[in-house]
Design a protein around this motif. Structure first.
Motif, short mmCIF file in Angstrom:
data_model
loop_
_atom_site.label_atom_id
_atom_site.label_comp_id
_atom_site.label_asym_id
_atom_site.label_seq_id
_atom_site.Cartn_x
_atom_site.Cartn_y
_atom_site.Cartn_z
N GLN A 165 0.84 -1.20 0.00
CA GLN A 165 0.00 0.00 0.00
C GLN A 165 0.88 1.25 0.00
OE1 GLN A 165 -3.37 -0.15 2.72
NE2 GLN A 165 -4.23 -1.26 0.98
N THR A 166 0.27 2.36 -0.41
CA THR A 166 1.03 3.62 -0.51
C THR A 166 0.41 4.69 0.39
OG1 THR A 166 1.67 3.12 -2.77
CG2 THR A 166 1.81 5.42 -2.11
N THR A 167 1.28 5.36 1.13
CA THR A 167 0.86 6.46 2.02
C THR A 167 1.44 7.78 1.54
OG1 THR A 167 0.79 4.98 3.92
CG2 THR A 167 0.94 7.31 4.40
N LEU A 168 0.59 8.77 1.40
CA LEU A 168 1.05 10.13 1.09
C LEU A 168 1.09 10.92 2.39
CD1 LEU A 168 -0.20 12.43 -1.79
CD2 LEU A 168 0.10 13.32 0.51
N ILE A 169 2.24 11.55 2.67
CA ILE A 169 2.38 12.33 3.92
C ILE A 169 2.78 13.76 3.58
CG2 ILE A 169 3.58 12.52 6.14
CD1 ILE A 169 4.19 9.52 5.94
N LEU A 190 0.02 6.35 -9.67
CA LEU A 190 0.19 6.03 -8.24
C LEU A 190 -1.15 6.14 -7.51
CD1 LEU A 190 3.55 7.87 -7.56
CD2 LEU A 190 3.16 5.41 -7.39
N THR A 191 -1.49 5.11 -6.77
CA THR A 191 -2.72 5.10 -5.98
C THR A 191 -2.37 5.45 -4.54
OG1 THR A 191 -3.63 3.37 -7.36
CG2 THR A 191 -4.61 3.60 -5.19
N VAL A 192 -3.16 6.32 -3.94
CA VAL A 192 -2.95 6.66 -2.53
C VAL A 192 -3.95 5.86 -1.68
CG1 VAL A 192 -3.08 8.53 -0.82
CG2 VAL A 192 -2.00 8.93 -3.04
N ASP A 193 -3.42 4.97 -0.86
CA ASP A 193 -4.27 4.16 0.03
C ASP A 193 -4.47 4.84 1.37
OD1 ASP A 193 -4.42 1.61 -1.63
OD2 ASP A 193 -2.26 1.94 -1.51
N VAL A 194 -3.43 5.58 1.81
CA VAL A 194 -3.51 6.30 3.09
C VAL A 194 -3.07 7.75 2.84
CG1 VAL A 194 -2.72 6.40 5.49
CG2 VAL A 194 -2.88 4.18 4.33
N LEU A 195 -3.92 8.68 3.24
CA LEU A 195 -3.59 10.11 3.09
C LEU A 195 -3.33 10.68 4.48
CD1 LEU A 195 -3.55 12.86 1.53
CD2 LEU A 195 -6.03 12.97 1.93
N VAL A 196 -2.14 11.25 4.67
CA VAL A 196 -1.82 11.88 5.95
C VAL A 196 -1.64 13.39 5.74
CG1 VAL A 196 -0.23 11.95 7.91
CG2 VAL A 196 -0.66 9.78 6.76
N ASN A 197 -2.61 14.15 6.20
CA ASN A 197 -2.54 15.62 6.13
C ASN A 197 -1.91 16.12 7.43
OD1 ASN A 197 -3.87 16.55 3.64
ND2 ASN A 197 -5.67 15.47 4.46
N LEU A 206 -9.72 15.59 -3.08
CA LEU A 206 -9.14 14.97 -4.29
C LEU A 206 -8.95 13.47 -4.14
CD1 LEU A 206 -6.52 17.75 -5.15
CD2 LEU A 206 -8.44 17.06 -6.59
N PHE A 207 -8.48 13.02 -2.97
CA PHE A 207 -8.07 11.60 -2.85
C PHE A 207 -9.17 10.70 -2.28
CE2 PHE A 207 -3.95 13.72 -3.15
CZ PHE A 207 -3.35 12.93 -4.12
N LEU A 208 -10.14 11.27 -1.58
CA LEU A 208 -11.17 10.44 -0.94
C LEU A 208 -12.12 9.72 -1.92
CD1 LEU A 208 -11.82 9.69 1.98
CD2 LEU A 208 -13.30 11.69 2.12
N PRO A 209 -12.55 10.37 -3.01
CA PRO A 209 -13.51 9.68 -3.90
C PRO A 209 -13.00 8.33 -4.41
CG PRO A 209 -13.46 12.00 -4.43
CD PRO A 209 -12.36 11.77 -3.45
N LEU A 264 -5.49 10.31 7.80
CA LEU A 264 -5.05 10.77 9.12
C LEU A 264 -4.85 12.28 9.02
CD1 LEU A 264 -4.01 9.99 12.02
CD2 LEU A 264 -1.72 9.94 11.04
N ASN A 265 -5.70 13.04 9.71
CA ASN A 265 -5.56 14.49 9.71
C ASN A 265 -4.97 14.93 11.04
OD1 ASN A 265 -6.52 14.85 7.13
ND2 ASN A 265 -8.63 15.25 7.74
N VAL A 266 -3.90 15.70 10.97
CA VAL A 266 -3.25 16.13 12.22
C VAL A 266 -3.85 17.45 12.69
CG1 VAL A 266 -1.08 16.63 13.39
CG2 VAL A 266 -1.14 14.88 11.59
#
Ligand SMILES: NC(=O)c1ccc[n+]([C@@H]2O[C@H](COP(=O)([O-])OP(=O)(O)OC[C@H]3O[C@@H](n4cnc5c(N)ncnc54)[C@H](OP(=O)(O)O)[C@@H]3O)[C@@H](O)[C@H]2O)c1
Length: 262
Positions: free
Chosen positions: A3-7, A79-86, A121-124, A135-137
């Motif tokens: 899986q891929t995580t964008l941070i 690239l697919t984003v499975d986990v988005l970390v804002n 952008l990434f949630l749909p 994960l929103n900080v």
């Protein structure tokens, strides 16, 4: 499949430590921040140590066009984003009427607008796939108004409210949205926010404050469990809970005292 995580904000502090935790757990990474050199150093370190793919995306997220450009770049690279970390964000300490407008505006653009736009952008695609995590900080600042850090506290209240609402909207589609609420944490946040002018800052020694690595591990665990709101540490949990019981006037007064200048 890996899986891929964008941070976002992966070049220092909590974001950098989150990148290390996700790497240890065998996620591929997309690292976003302005400091390209620091991101490339981290790319080298993590891809060699953990045999993962790490993509560097240098963007200034206060630029309103940046989220769309980042999204388009990743689509082009398939690239697919499975986990988005804002995670990217900053604060500013001082009287609101004396504040530097550029810094305040940038804070709103980064802490609120970029976080919301990236989520939009990434949630749909996550909902279409029926899986994904965000994960929103936010911060313990989200739970009360913050005289002397009025805009920062308000941005973090927005992050908490927005993220909880999105969590409720998307849970049926297999998505979890976790809001991480750290209290004071060792990082460059305190100097960027000019918080050394705060009376309390000089009386608290750095080693009493949790490290960014501790907070990142806590955030990763909360995300893995699909927790909706995750406040770091027992003292912060008691503090944020007590804000619910206190009359607003008393709450404002006590936070004002806590955040007073030297
Ligand atoms: N440390 C604390 O006490 C504390 C407590 C509660 C919540 N938080 C929250 O935790 C998050 C991370 O903060 P931190 O403590 O790790 O602070 P930090 O060490 O200052 O890290 C901030 C990160 O945000 C990135 N960033 C700043 N401006 C940016 C921009 N315009 N575009 C893209 N990236 C940008 C920075 O990278 P570049 O400079 O390379 O762009 C850096 O990677 C923030 O949202 C903060 O509000 C921190």
């Amino acid at each position: 499949m890996t899986q891929t995580t964008l941070i976002t904000g992966a070049s220092s502090g909590i974001g950098l430590e989150l990148a290390k935790v996700f790497a240890r757990n065998h996620y591929n990474l997309i690292l976003v921040a302005r400091s390209e050199d620091k991101l490339y150093d981290l790319q080298r370190e993590l891809s060699q140590q953990h045999n993962i793919e790490v993509v560097v995306c240098a963007y200034d997220l206060t630029d309103k066009a940046a989220p769309t450009q980042l999204y388009a770049q990743l689509q082009q690279q398939n690239l697919t984003v499975d986990v988005l970390v804002n995670n990217a964000g900053y604060g500013d300490y001082g009287d609101f009427i004396c504040s530097d407008w550029e810094k305040i505006q940038g804070m709103i653009l980064l802490n609120i607008l970029a976080l919301t736009h990236l989520t939009r952008l990434f949630l749909p695609a996550m909902c279409d796939r029926g899986s994904g995590k965000v994960l929103n900080v936010s911060s313990t600042a989200a739970f009360q108004p913050g005289p002397m850090m009025a805009v920062y506290f308000a941005t973090k209240a927005y992050v908490l409210s927005f993220s909880e609402a999105i969590a409720a909207e998307t849970e049926a589609q297999g998505i979890t949205v976790t809001t991480l609420c750290p209290g004071p944490t060792q990082s460059s946040f305190i100097s960027t926010a000019n918080m050394d002018k705060m009376a309390l800052a000089s009386s608290v020694s750095a080693d009493k404050i949790p490290t960014a690595a501790e907070v990142a591990q806590f955030g990763y665990d909360a995300l893995s469990k699909g927790k909706v709101v995750a406040v770091y540490g027992l003292a912060n949990q008691l503090l944020t809970f007590s804000t619910r019981l206190m009359p607003r006037g008393l709450l404002r007064k006590s936070v004002k005292q806590f955040l007073a200048a030297e």
